[in-house]
Design a protein around this motif. Structure first.
Motif, PDB file in Angstrom:
ATOM      1  N   LYS A   3       0.830  -1.209   0.000  1.00 53.54           N
ATOM      2  CA  LYS A   3       0.000   0.000   0.000  1.00 53.54           C
ATOM      3  C   LYS A   3       0.861   1.255   0.000  1.00 53.54           C
ATOM      4  CE  LYS A   3      -3.656   2.287   2.638  1.00 53.54           C
ATOM      5  NZ  LYS A   3      -4.521   2.209   3.847  1.00 53.54           N
TER       6      LYS A   3
ATOM      7  N   TRP B  56       5.615  14.800 -10.710  1.00 58.81           N
ATOM      8  CA  TRP B  56       6.667  14.539 -11.689  1.00 58.81           C
ATOM      9  C   TRP B  56       7.188  15.829 -12.325  1.00 58.81           C
ATOM     10  CZ3 TRP B  56       9.674  10.616 -12.443  1.00 58.81           C
ATOM     11  CH2 TRP B  56      10.397  10.507 -13.635  1.00 58.81           C
TER      12      TRP B  56
ATOM     13  N   SER C   6      10.226   3.658 -12.187  1.00 58.81           N
ATOM     14  CA  SER C   6       8.759   3.641 -12.235  1.00 58.81           C
ATOM     15  C   SER C   6       8.236   2.400 -12.944  1.00 58.81           C
ATOM     16  CB  SER C   6       8.254   4.906 -12.935  1.00 58.81           C
ATOM     17  OG  SER C   6       8.731   4.966 -14.269  1.00 58.81           O
TER      18      SER C   6
ATOM     19  N   ALA D 237       2.531   1.763  -3.380  1.00 59.70           N
ATOM     20  CA  ALA D 237       1.575   2.314  -4.339  1.00 59.70           C
ATOM     21  C   ALA D 237       1.356   3.803  -4.090  1.00 59.70           C
ATOM     22  CB  ALA D 237       0.254   1.552  -4.232  1.00 59.70           C
ATOM     23  N   HIS D 238       1.237   4.199  -2.818  1.00 61.59           N
ATOM     24  CA  HIS D 238       1.070   5.618  -2.487  1.00 61.59           C
ATOM     25  C   HIS D 238       2.297   6.421  -2.907  1.00 61.59           C
ATOM     26  CE1 HIS D 238      -0.032   9.220  -0.275  1.00 61.59           C
ATOM     27  NE2 HIS D 238       1.125   9.175   0.352  1.00 61.59           N
TER      28      HIS D 238
ATOM     29  N   LEU E 197       5.976  -0.575 -11.333  1.00 63.55           N
ATOM     30  CA  LEU E 197       4.726  -1.005 -11.958  1.00 63.55           C
ATOM     31  C   LEU E 197       4.716  -2.516 -12.187  1.00 63.55           C
ATOM     32  CD1 LEU E 197       2.032  -0.083 -13.128  1.00 63.55           C
ATOM     33  CD2 LEU E 197       3.175   0.255 -15.323  1.00 63.55           C
TER      34      LEU E 197
ATOM     35  N   TYR F 231       4.384   5.685  -5.294  1.00 63.36           N
ATOM     36  CA  TYR F 231       4.394   5.749  -6.752  1.00 63.36           C
ATOM     37  C   TYR F 231       3.429   6.827  -7.249  1.00 63.36           C
ATOM     38  CZ  TYR F 231       3.727   4.252 -11.597  1.00 63.36           C
ATOM     39  OH  TYR F 231       3.641   4.210 -12.969  1.00 63.36           O
ATOM     40  N   ILE F 232       2.233   6.871  -6.668  1.00 63.33           N
ATOM     41  CA  ILE F 232       1.253   7.893  -7.066  1.00 63.33           C
ATOM     42  C   ILE F 232       1.771   9.287  -6.725  1.00 63.33           C
ATOM     43  CG2 ILE F 232      -1.075   8.759  -6.610  1.00 63.33           C
ATOM     44  CD1 ILE F 232      -1.924   5.850  -6.144  1.00 63.33           C
ATOM     45  N   LEU F 233       2.439   9.422  -5.573  1.00 60.16           N
ATOM     46  CA  LEU F 233       2.993  10.719  -5.175  1.00 60.16           C
ATOM     47  C   LEU F 233       4.055  11.200  -6.156  1.00 60.16           C
ATOM     48  CD1 LEU F 233       2.933  12.851  -2.877  1.00 60.16           C
ATOM     49  CD2 LEU F 233       4.793  11.579  -1.798  1.00 60.16           C
TER      50      LEU F 233
ATOM     51  N   LYS G 128       4.326  10.304  -9.369  1.00 60.16           N
ATOM     52  CA  LYS G 128       3.676  10.644 -10.634  1.00 60.16           C
ATOM     53  C   LYS G 128       2.961  11.996 -10.555  1.00 60.16           C
ATOM     54  CE  LYS G 128       3.447   8.347 -13.779  1.00 60.16           C
ATOM     55  NZ  LYS G 128       4.306   8.257 -14.971  1.00 60.16           N
ATOM     56  N   ALA G 129       2.341  12.296  -9.379  1.00 59.15           N
ATOM     57  CA  ALA G 129       1.625  13.554  -9.236  1.00 59.15           C
ATOM     58  C   ALA G 129       2.563  14.755  -9.223  1.00 59.15           C
ATOM     59  CB  ALA G 129       0.776  13.532  -7.965  1.00 59.15           C
TER      60      ALA G 129
END
Length: 264
Positions: free
Chosen positions: A87, A100, A146, A90-91, A150, A93-95, A97-98
């Protein structure tokens, strides 16, 4: 006089080598399971002997008790930590990407040029970065990381049933190692060409070495990662569990240690 080997002898040696290679090929998928089962057996073997001596339990019941305790105290917490770690990854990774755009702007040559104007002590760092194509190298590195994360996410879902199979194999091996581990060691000692005294000293030294490795490396790494993760959590840093697990890994690596995480 040296013995001469004929065709039947060479056929036997070739057939033995072939069978050995096939056997290694079969158990290659379960090497980690065997190692984990040996470690669990080493940790719980004294408790297994205690149950048999203190409560006069049968070997099967004592072994099942040890397997259930290891499942409750070690395996299930590791599964929960793995799910929480997934979890947090994943958080994270999203951080990334947001943010970037801001990350790319930070390592851009223009950013270093602006720093060169405001901080002359930096000198010709921006020129050096242009020469080594810093932006391209970092972009490739970040893209590779990244993509790797994934693929890790995808593999976690695909290999979940395989992970359950490995867990089942480890627990089964743990059960039989507890019951028949002593017989296996005795059999190895019988086949060994060493004297009985030398064999006892060898196995005793191996046992002390395993204990020292578990206590001096693994347990200390777990404690350092635990306190490091708590430190991150107390100060409100993101993903304390992720960084705590990374500190455990770094702590096992000689020289590097948890400072490779805390200092940056």
């Amino acid at each position: 006089m040296a013995r001469k080997y004929g065709l039947p002898d060479w056929f036997f040696f070739g057939f033995l080598a072939l069978i050995s290679l096939i056997f290694l090929k079969v158990i290659a998928w379960f090497i980690i399971d065997i190692v984990l089962a040996i470690v669990l057996t080493h940790l719980f073997y004294r408790f297994y002997q205690f149950l048999r001596a203190k409560y006069n339990l049968r070997p099967q019941l004592s072994a099942i008790t040890c397997v259930l305790i290891s499942l409750i105290l070690i395996v299930i917490p590791l599964i929960i930590i793995s799910l929480l770690l997934y979890k947090e990854i994943a958080h994270f990774y999203i951080l990334i990407k947001a943010n970037w755009v801001y990350i790319e702007r930070w390592w851009s040559i223009e950013h270093w040029d602006n720093l060169r104007i405001t901080l002359p002590l930096i000198g010709n760092i921006s020129d050096l970065l242009r020469q080594i194509q810093f932006e391209d190298q970092v972009s490739k590195l970040m893209n590779g990381l990244s993509q790797g994360m994934l693929r890790t996410f995808e593999g976690m879902f695909i290999d979940f049933s395989l992970a359950l199979l490995h867990l089942l194999v480890t627990l089964i091996l743990h059960f039989f190692f507890l019951m028949d581990g002593a017989k296996f060691v005795e059999r190895v000692q019988e086949l060994s060409p060493l004297k009985a005294k030398d064999e006892e000293e060898l196995f005793s030294e191996m046992t002390r070495m395993v204990d020292a490795t578990l206590v001096g490396t693994v347990i200390i790494a777990l404690l350092e990662g635990l306190f490091g993760g708590l430190l991150f959590w107390v100060f409100g840093l993101p993903s304390p569990l992720l960084w705590g697990v990374l500190m455990i890994t770094f702590s096992i690596i000689p020289i590097l240690g948890i400072h490779g995480i805390i200092f940056p």
